[in-house]
Design a protein around this motif. Structure first.
Motif, PDB file in Angstrom:
ATOM      1  N   ASP A 186       0.809  -1.218   0.000  1.00 20.64           N
ATOM      2  CA  ASP A 186       0.000   0.000   0.000  1.00 20.64           C
ATOM      3  C   ASP A 186       0.840   1.265   0.000  1.00 20.64           C
ATOM      4  N   LEU A 191       5.175  -1.483   4.339  1.00 20.16           N
ATOM      5  CA  LEU A 191       4.791  -1.944   5.668  1.00 20.16           C
ATOM      6  C   LEU A 191       5.516  -1.233   6.800  1.00 20.16           C
ATOM      7  N   GLU A 194       2.994  -0.549   9.785  1.00 23.72           N
ATOM      8  CA  GLU A 194       2.542  -1.774  10.424  1.00 23.72           C
ATOM      9  C   GLU A 194       3.628  -2.391  11.300  1.00 23.72           C
ATOM     10  N   GLN A 240      -5.123  -5.646  13.165  1.00 22.53           N
ATOM     11  CA  GLN A 240      -5.114  -4.700  12.053  1.00 22.53           C
ATOM     12  C   GLN A 240      -3.809  -4.754  11.272  1.00 22.53           C
ATOM     13  N   THR A 241      -2.697  -4.775  11.984  1.00 24.16           N
ATOM     14  CA  THR A 241      -1.406  -4.836  11.301  1.00 24.16           C
ATOM     15  C   THR A 241      -1.200  -6.198  10.647  1.00 24.16           C
ATOM     16  N   ALA A 244      -2.847  -6.412   7.186  1.00 29.59           N
ATOM     17  CA  ALA A 244      -2.103  -5.718   6.134  1.00 29.59           C
ATOM     18  C   ALA A 244      -0.878  -6.521   5.713  1.00 29.59           C
ATOM     19  N   ARG A 247      -2.019  -9.715   3.854  1.00 30.60           N
ATOM     20  CA  ARG A 247      -2.518  -9.430   2.504  1.00 30.60           C
ATOM     21  C   ARG A 247      -1.359  -9.281   1.518  1.00 30.60           C
ATOM     22  N   SER A 248      -0.344  -8.542   1.918  1.00 32.71           N
ATOM     23  CA  SER A 248       0.811  -8.351   1.034  1.00 32.71           C
ATOM     24  C   SER A 248       1.593  -9.649   0.866  1.00 32.71           C
TER      25      SER A 248
END
Length: 325
Positions: A186, A191, A194, A240-241, A244, A247-248
């Motif tokens: 993103d 990252l 995160e 939450q972190t 992310a 997903r990556s």
């Protein structure tokens, strides 16, 4: 076999979003034209105000980290001198436990602050906003594809639910895997937020978990409720972190593993068809390159920023515990 079939077909997860303030005409422009516009807009050093803000924030974090280290040293000195006094919040705990918790938290906070400071300064003075060497790799690759009249085979314009973006359709074995980074992360450096958050949460998770266990043993309802709330907040941050990061990682891992499997199939087919040695060797070299690629190659500085505070808090707790027993 038809070498054009070697490319790996991708699903719909790999998109390059079009920035809202950049105009794009899908009838007369290509993905390369759009990337040139992004490069012209973002390929500049960070602004003076961004650097000043990062410097001020780094100084604050640096002083906080140094203060945490000095406090940890003071705790150890008091422990060895026999002058350690439980703070009110730990009044019901044995002194060795509270000393360990305070020391471990201080060391974890010190390491987290220092590593965050280094990362912020690196980002402010050594990187660019919304542009990186990975973007340059991507632009260079798609320029070559455009020159070879192959651009439409790999990326297409997509507009779904009002979102204007480019969809990556396939990937070739001959591409360097790093160029796909802008499609799966993103922001850049990837990252950073995160993993910096995790670097703060890890030491506090260790100390809070120990405190929660002590609260359960001591049957202290108020203390138990406070520690439970803190644990829930920490788990929320991890969740939450973690999403992310997952997903990556999932996107990158899917591409890498699919390329490896497909490349193995191609080599087997070439051998069975008794193709020339140079073609087989080239594909074997590609396979070796893919297998040796890191499973999740984010910068080393970012990787250690998450693990060192955890190790520091664990070691700190053991040191303090040994000092009072």
């Amino acid at each position: 076999m038809d070498l054009s079939e070697e490319d790996v077909i991708l699903d719909n997860e790999f998109f390059w979003e079009i920035k809202k303030d950049i105009l794009f005409d899908k009838k007369s422009e290509t993905f390369v034209d759009y990337l040139q516009k992004e490069k012209g807009k973002f390929d500049h050093p960070r602004s003076f105000y961004q650097k000043i803000f990062a410097l001020i924030l780094s100084l604050l974090l640096g002083f906080t980290g140094i203060g945490s280290a000095l406090f940890a040293i003071e705790v150890i000195i008091d422990v060895f001198a026999g002058e350690f006094v439980n703070p009110d919040v730990f009044k019901g705990l044995p002194s060795e436990i509270s000393a360990g918790l305070i020391f471990a938290t201080s060391i974890g906070a010190f390491l987290g602050c220092i590593l965050t400071t280094v990362t912020l300064l690196n980002r402010a003075f050594s990187t660019k906003s919304n542009w990186s060497n990975y973007h340059d790799l991507t632009l260079s690759l798609f320029k070559r594809l455009e020159n070879a009249d192959l651009l439409d085979n790999y990326v297409v314009f997509d507009k779904t639910n009002g979102k204007k973006r480019f969809q990556l359709k396939r990937i070739s074995f001959d591409f360097e895997i790093d160029w796909v980074f802008p499609f799966i992360f993103d922001d850049f450096p990837p990252l950073v937020f995160e993993l910096l958050l995790i670097s703060f949460l890890l030491p506090f998770f260790v100390t809070t978990s120990i405190s929660l266990f002590i609260a359960i043993l001591s049957a202290d309802l108020v203390y138990f409720l406070v520690m439970t709330l803190l644990i829930l907040l920490i788990f929320f941050g991890f969740g939450q972190t973690g999403l992310a990061i997952s997903r990556s990682w999932r996107k990158y891992s899917t591409i890498l593993n699919t390329l490896i499997l497909k490349q193995q199939e191609v080599i087997h087919s070439l051998i069975l068809e008794c193709r020339d040695d140079m073609t087989i060797i080239r594909h074997q070299n590609n396979l070796t390159r893919l297998i040796s690629t890191h499973t999740f190659p984010i910068p080393q500085l970012i990787r250690i920023s998450a693990i060192i505070p955890l190790l520091g808090s664990l070691v700190g707790y053991l040191v303090a515990l040994a000092a009072v027993t």
